[in-house]
Design an enzyme around this catalytic site. Structure first.
Site, mmCIF file in Angstrom:
data_model
loop_
_atom_site.group_PDB
_atom_site.id
_atom_site.type_symbol
_atom_site.label_atom_id
_atom_site.label_comp_id
_atom_site.label_asym_id
_atom_site.label_seq_id
_atom_site.Cartn_x
_atom_site.Cartn_y
_atom_site.Cartn_z
ATOM 1 N N ASP A 69 50.158 40.981 40.615
ATOM 2 C CA ASP A 69 49.184 40.045 40.062
ATOM 3 C C ASP A 69 49.089 38.888 41.047
ATOM 4 O OD1 ASP A 69 47.345 39.748 37.981
ATOM 5 O OD2 ASP A 69 48.513 38.134 37.127
ATOM 6 N N TYR A 153 38.238 36.398 47.327
ATOM 7 C CA TYR A 153 37.973 35.109 47.965
ATOM 8 C C TYR A 153 38.136 35.173 49.491
ATOM 9 C CZ TYR A 153 38.411 33.420 43.134
ATOM 10 O OH TYR A 153 38.237 33.210 41.782
ATOM 11 N N HIS A 179 49.729 37.457 51.292
ATOM 12 C CA HIS A 179 50.575 37.307 50.100
ATOM 13 C C HIS A 179 51.066 38.673 49.610
ATOM 14 C CE1 HIS A 179 46.279 37.490 49.590
ATOM 15 N NE2 HIS A 179 46.431 38.045 48.405
ATOM 16 N N ARG A 180 50.110 39.615 49.452
ATOM 17 C CA ARG A 180 50.497 40.936 48.917
ATOM 18 C C ARG A 180 51.340 41.690 49.942
ATOM 19 N NH1 ARG A 180 46.299 41.432 46.447
ATOM 20 N NH2 ARG A 180 45.136 41.992 48.283
HETATM 21 P P1 IMP Z 1 44.692 40.566 41.111
HETATM 22 O O1 IMP Z 1 45.646 40.050 40.108
HETATM 23 O O2 IMP Z 1 45.387 41.069 42.319
HETATM 24 O O3 IMP Z 1 43.684 41.524 40.552
HETATM 25 O O4 IMP Z 1 43.878 39.335 41.674
HETATM 26 C C1 IMP Z 1 43.084 38.504 40.850
HETATM 27 C C2 IMP Z 1 41.905 38.006 41.654
HETATM 28 O O5 IMP Z 1 42.394 37.263 42.778
HETATM 29 C C3 IMP Z 1 41.036 39.115 42.241
HETATM 30 O O6 IMP Z 1 40.027 39.484 41.342
HETATM 31 C C4 IMP Z 1 40.458 38.452 43.474
HETATM 32 O O7 IMP Z 1 39.350 37.666 43.135
HETATM 33 C C5 IMP Z 1 41.582 37.526 43.901
HETATM 34 N N1 IMP Z 1 42.402 38.168 44.960
HETATM 35 C C6 IMP Z 1 43.538 38.887 44.821
HETATM 36 N N2 IMP Z 1 43.992 39.300 46.012
HETATM 37 C C7 IMP Z 1 43.107 38.835 46.928
HETATM 38 C C8 IMP Z 1 43.025 38.952 48.341
HETATM 39 O O8 IMP Z 1 43.850 39.577 49.025
HETATM 40 N N3 IMP Z 1 41.983 38.336 48.920
HETATM 41 C C9 IMP Z 1 41.043 37.644 48.219
HETATM 42 N N4 IMP Z 1 41.066 37.526 46.910
HETATM 43 C C10 IMP Z 1 42.099 38.115 46.259
#
Ligand code: IMP
Length: 198
Positions: A69, A153, A179-180
């Site tokens: 997340d 973003y 981050h990921r």
């Molecule tokens: P999630 O929890 O990974 O689904 O992330 C929630 C929201 O954060 C996503 O819908 C994106 O808008 C944003 N997000 C997550 N990871 C990224 C990234 O690596 N780049 C840009 N936006 C991100």
């Protein structure tokens, strides 16, 4: 051994498969389980949502599950959108809607007050397994879109020590600093240690 990625997001599946390619797992995703009920992400922290996704999917499939997340935390907005990053511009909104809202909220904000960070929490949940890692990417939000790679973003986020957005960066470069990518790297190290100890 199988590992289930708790996502349908094609960008994330590609990113995570690339990061986990040497882990020795057969990687599955939610696309392999079309009948799986949707996990409602109603936790008020990234940690709670990540655990909820991993646990519910493990309970349903019996396969060790990796869930992430992520939130974008913008300093000028007191950490918003944070845990609400996905649907910040409203239910059913697009990545573009969210980026536009962000550019609007930061209109006329000085360059040195546009600091932001992506924070990612990854949870690995399985039989007798519960591990969490965190990855953070610091940077700032620019005032227009640049680039067409990535998602979310990415087109408005310039990482620290760089002068291109994440959307202008090839995926393998993004994975090295993201981050990921950082959270996955820490998780892969934990997984390798667990395997050694078996
Ligand atoms: P999630 O929890 O990974 O689904 O992330 C929630 C929201 O954060 C996503 O819908 C994106 O808008 C944003 N997000 C997550 N990871 C990224 C990234 O690596 N780049 C840009 N936006 C991100």
């Amino acid at each position: 051994m199988k590992l289930l990625l708790a996502t349908h997001n094609k960008h994330k599946i590609t990113e995570l498969k690339e990061a986990l390619k040497d882990s020795g797992f057969e990687i599955l995703s939610l696309d392999d389980f079309p009948d799986m009920p949707e996990v409602i992400e109603d936790g008020d922290t990234l940690e709670l949502n990540s655990l909820k996704k991993a646990k519910e999917l493990f309970d349903h499939t019996g396969i060790t599950t990796l869930a992430d997340d992520t939130g974008l935390e913008v300093e000028h907005l007191n950490g918003e959108p944070g845990v609400y990053s996905a649907r910040w511009a409203g239910e059913g909104c697009t990545y573009k809607d969210n980026c536009e809202k962000l550019l609007r909220e930061l209109r006329n904000v000085a360059p040195d007050e546009r600091k932001a960070s992506f924070r990612c929490i990854i949870t690995l949940y399985g039989k007798d397994i519960f591990k969490t890692t965190e990855g953070v990417l610091n940077g700032h939000i620019i005032d227009h879109y640049r680039g067409s790679e990535g998602f979310g973003y990415d087109p408005v986020f310039v990482p620290e020590w760089h002068n291109i957005t994440l959307a202008e960066m090839p995926l393998n470069e993004k994975n090295k600093i993201s981050h990921r990518g950082l959270a996955v790297k820490k998780m892969v190290e934990i997984i390798m240690e667990m395997k050694k100890a078996e």
